[in-house]
Scaffold this motif. Structure first.
Motif, PDB file in Angstrom:
ATOM      1  N   HIS A  25       0.645   4.253   8.359  1.00  0.00           N
ATOM      2  CA  HIS A  25       0.757   2.811   8.177  1.00  0.00           C
ATOM      3  C   HIS A  25       2.207   2.356   8.314  1.00  0.00           C
ATOM      4  O   HIS A  25       3.091   2.997   7.767  1.00  0.00           O
ATOM      5  N   SER A  82      -8.790   6.094   6.051  1.00  0.00           N
ATOM      6  CA  SER A  82      -9.178   4.774   6.543  1.00  0.00           C
ATOM      7  C   SER A  82      -8.838   4.591   8.026  1.00  0.00           C
ATOM      8  O   SER A  82      -9.353   3.691   8.666  1.00  0.00           O
ATOM      9  N   ASP A 110      -8.197   4.962   1.495  1.00  0.00           N
ATOM     10  CA  ASP A 110      -6.733   4.929   1.565  1.00  0.00           C
ATOM     11  C   ASP A 110      -6.107   6.046   0.743  1.00  0.00           C
ATOM     12  O   ASP A 110      -4.942   6.372   0.885  1.00  0.00           O
ATOM     13  N   GLY A 163       0.802  -1.217   0.000  1.00  0.00           N
ATOM     14  CA  GLY A 163       0.000   0.000   0.000  1.00  0.00           C
ATOM     15  C   GLY A 163       0.835   1.267   0.000  1.00  0.00           C
ATOM     16  O   GLY A 163       0.417   2.292   0.535  1.00  0.00           O
ATOM     17  N   ARG A 180      -4.135   8.408   6.589  1.00  0.00           N
ATOM     18  CA  ARG A 180      -5.175   8.123   5.608  1.00  0.00           C
ATOM     19  C   ARG A 180      -6.548   8.129   6.270  1.00  0.00           C
ATOM     20  O   ARG A 180      -6.666   7.788   7.450  1.00  0.00           O
TER      21      ARG A 180
END
Lengths: 317, 473
Positions: free
Chosen positions: A209, A240, A305, A188, A238
């Motif tokens: 992340h 998310s 994302d 990602g 992000r």
């Protein structure tokens, strides 16, 4: 090797000679960029064509003065270099086109462009480029050669060479070999994102992340180290990662969010400065409905994302 | 010339500027538009009572999308809508049939005899064109006139987007959009209307998927076929007390199989033919509103019901004529219909159907409603049975289920035939109205062909496999 040769004779017999010549030129150009020398053997190892076909192409290229043979190594002449750069332009413009205007998956762009780079004419590519707003970079972060054959060098250094704690910006993710590329995009990592590197805890982290790279992955990622005095944005994560009850301000869209998707999100108000919070989650846990600019918009996980936010204090309205 | 060069230099300047301002331009533009709009709104818009409305909306949302109540509410709503449509449309349907088939038809025939019209002209116009039109109108109009307004009211209320929100995760797995739940439900009413309804999906790939797979929603024209065959063949297999349970289960089973096929074919399409189409996702959840009932009924009648009915009539009238003609024009000693039935019989039997059924499905491409009447007419024409129907090329239906069963068995029907007709009724080409609508919506011969031919091939395969398994048992 047996199967490869067999396949070649079966499928590539009818391959146009010019395709092989173009592939040879591209290989020579890429090796020149890496300051490596090329000879018949290295070409034969790299390309999937038969020995005769490659030999025939090299003879032809020498004959029309695209390359010269000096001291057992093959070197590009000006004519050959120009042709190679044009080929690279076709490849990268087409990749950009695939990323912006079609729904093909990230990992299939390169393969499709490998075929189309031989089929497209320069006029078609110029038209495509105009249509795309004369892009400067392809979707992997590689610079696109200009119409008059200028190919700017890719700036930055390989991630594997960085050995101290710092903050970097991801400039480029190499799309070959496919296996390594797939493993990187699986993590990602997005082009254009800010990544922090901390060797004491041995953690690469981007946009909230943590990333786990293999050694091979590191070599294929090019980054630019951000200096202390530059303004390094902090606390950007992000969408998310937003939890129910939290509030945030949008700081932008990731550059991996492209084409119609990007325009739709911008149209709906996902622009820098918009306040956003979660309103409800679907009973099947995806999508999530967000409250933004007094409207309710549901987005899927993979889209969230692509949206970057900065969380804000609950009390501050 | 002067103008041209001025335009040219302007374009060049634009291209140069575009290069200079770089890629971030669109983002910055949208950003500043929103900033400006927000600034203007803050100064000028007075907000009153919004807070309360907002809170009411959030309360409703938390119920209709809750993990516990979300799904039961959804299924209840769909069940009520379908029940109202199927039960409620019986009465107006019977009334229209009484009016058009029992009275107007007889009156027209009598009138034609009085005028001394030759038999072929009255046969062509009255038995062919008029009968087929009357059939389509009386079967098609009532359910659509009930189903579409109900659906439009739910839409107006703001509930439908919540269904898409609840179900999106299921559709996402097959590469589709949550809003396909709505176009699929719309397809239970009418596939042509379902195809038009896909306009709510703004992502090109997902919209094509919804269009091409809508045919797997069992439409109003096919429910009666399923119910009839489920009752007289499947229900017959078990003792009396279980009959209605088993026949209902068989019909629901076919409808569920359709939903399963929708998911499976959506997935397959998104991985193959439609891989390169652009895909995106956004789902706006508008605030709830009081529905405007009268306006809704009016617009749904005009926009949906009448358009679809008109298209159906345009195709049904010539179909009626063709049905009458193939039964009454003879080559050698036998009619064209008989030749065709003979020609297709072997293939039909191979896949557990027969020539009559295949011919009926070809002739009834314009409307699924006339499949059973055509099958009955063709069966009586070819099978060794007398006392039913009113002549070659004149479609009919029987009031008694026992008689229908008798006619079909005389035509060589077995349990396998019934099962396969039920399956083939679900999995075959869309009706011509739907095909035309698909072409109108996609503007592409390629996708229209795929949507039309694909299901027939699949239907043949499914019927063939079922027939082989049946023979083995």
């Amino acid at each position: 090797m047996g199967i490869k040769n067999w396949l070649n004779t079966l499928l590539l017999k009818r391959v146009d000679q010019s395709i092989i010549e173009e592939d040879v030129l591209k290989y020579l150009y890429k090796n020149e960029e890496k300051n490596k020398t090329s000879n018949f053997q290295s070409i034969n190892n790299e390309l999937v064509f038969s020995e005769e076909q490659i030999d025939k192409s090299i003879q032809q290229l020498i004959k029309n003065q695209s390359i010269v043979n000096s001291n057992q190594s093959l070197l590009l002449e000006e004519k050959g270099r120009t042709a190679a750069i044009k080929l690279i332009r076709r490849h990268r413009i087409y990749e950009k086109y695939l990323s912006e205007k079609t729904g093909f998956s990230k990992s299939s762009w390169h393969h499709k462009a490998e075929e189309m780079e031989h089929a497209l004419t320069d006029e078609e590519v110029n038209l495509m480029s105009k249509e795309l707003g004369n892009p400067q970079f392809d979707p992997h972060g590689d610079p696109i050669p200009t119409k008059d054959g200028q190919l700017p060098k890719l700036k930055g250094i390989s991630l594997s060479k960085i050995e101290h704690n710092c903050t970097v910006k991801v400039l480029h993710i190499e799309d070959e070999p496919k296996r390594v590329y797939k493993s990187i995009i699986k993590q990602g990592l997005h082009i254009g994102s800010i990544m922090t590197i901390n060797f004491t805890s041995s953690v690469y982290a981007t946009e909230g992340h943590a990333l786990n790279f293999n050694k091979k992955d590191l070599e294929n990622i090019t980054v630019q180290v951000l200096k202390e005095e530059e303004e390094i944005p902090k606390g950007i994560v992000r969408l998310s990662l937003l939890k129910k009850g939290e509030k945030a301000v949008i700081t932008g869209l990731s550059s991996e969010c492209r084409g119609i998707n990007r325009r739709r999100l911008l149209d709906l108000g996902f622009v820098k400065g918009s306040k956003i919070s979660i309103n409800m989650v679907s009973p099947l846990s995806d999508p999530t409905a967000y409250l933004i600019r007094e409207t309710l918009i549901a987005l899927r996980k993979e889209q969230t994302d692509m949206i970057l936010i900065k969380k804000i204090n609950n009390d501050a309205e | 010339m002067d103008k041209d060069s001025a335009i040219k230099s302007l374009l060049e300047e634009a291209a140069e500027t575009r290069w200079e301002i770089g890629q971030e331009f669109h983002d910055k533009l949208s950003e500043s538009i929103y900033q400006n709009a927000a600034h203007i709104a803050d100064r000028t818009v007075i907000k009153e009572g919004q807070k309360e409305n907002f809170n009411i909306d959030r309360t409703i949302d938390s119920i209709v999308t809750s993990p516990i109540w979300g799904f039961p509410i959804m299924f209840c709503v769909l069940a009520v809508v379908l029940w109202l449509t199927i039960i409620g449309s019986n009465y107006p349907s019977q009334f229209l049939a009484f009016l058009l088939l029992d009275n107007a038809y007889e009156w027209l025939r009598a009138f034609a005899i009085d005028l001394g019209t030759p038999w072929w002209l009255s046969g062509f116009l009255i038995d062919g064109v008029f009968l087929s039109l009357a059939w389509v109108i009386s079967v098609m109009l009532p359910p659509m006139a009930i189903f579409f307004p109900l659906f439009t009211i739910l839409e107006d209320l703001g509930y439908l987007p919540r269904i898409a929100f609840n179900l999106d995760a299921l559709f996402r797995k097959s590469g589709a959009h949550g809003k396909q739940a709505l176009t699929m439900s719309m397809g239970f009413g009418c596939n042509a209307a379902g195809v038009i309804a896909t306009r709510i999906i703004d992502s090109p790939r997902e919209r094509l998927i919804a269009i091409i797979t809508n045919n797997f929603s069992l439409c109003n024209g096919r429910w009666p076929t399923q119910i009839l065959l489920g009752t007289i063949f499947i229900g017959q297999m078990v003792p009396d007390s279980y009959q209605s349970l088993v026949s209902t289960a068989s019909v629901i089973g076919v409808a569920l199989l359709g939903i399963g096929l929708t998911f499976a074919s959506s997935w397959a399409l998104s991985k193959t033919f439609l891989k390169g189409e652009v895909s995106s996702f956004t789902l706006e959840l508008p605030p709830y509103r009081k529905p405007r009932i009268l306006q809704t009924i009016y617009t749904s009648l005009i926009d949906r019901t009448l358009i679809v009915l008109w298209r159906a009539c345009v195709f049904a009238a010539p179909a009626g004529a063709v049905i009458w003609l193939v039964c009454n024009i003879t080559i050698g000693d036998t009619s064209i219909a008989n030749h065709l039935i003979y020609l297709m019989d072997n293939f039909g039997l191979l896949i557990g159907l027969n020539g009559v059924i295949l011919l009926a499905y070809v002739l009834a491409i314009p409307a699924n409603e006339i499949v059973i009447p055509t099958i009955l007419m063709l069966t009586v024409m070819t099978a060794p049975i007398t006392g039913y129907g009113s002549g070659d090329g004149v479609m009919f239906e029987l009031d008694s289920l026992g008689n229908t069963h008798e006619v079909l068995v005389a035509g060589g029907w077995t349990l396998l035939t019934a099962i396969n007709v039920m399956l083939f009724s679900l999995i075959h080409n869309p009706c011509s109205t739907t095909i035309y609508t698909i072409y109108k919506e996609t503007n592409s011969v390629r996708w229209t062909t795929l949507a039309s031919i694909g299901p027939v091939i699949l239907g043949f395969i499914v019927c063939f496999v079922v027939a082989q398994i049946y023979y083995m048992l």
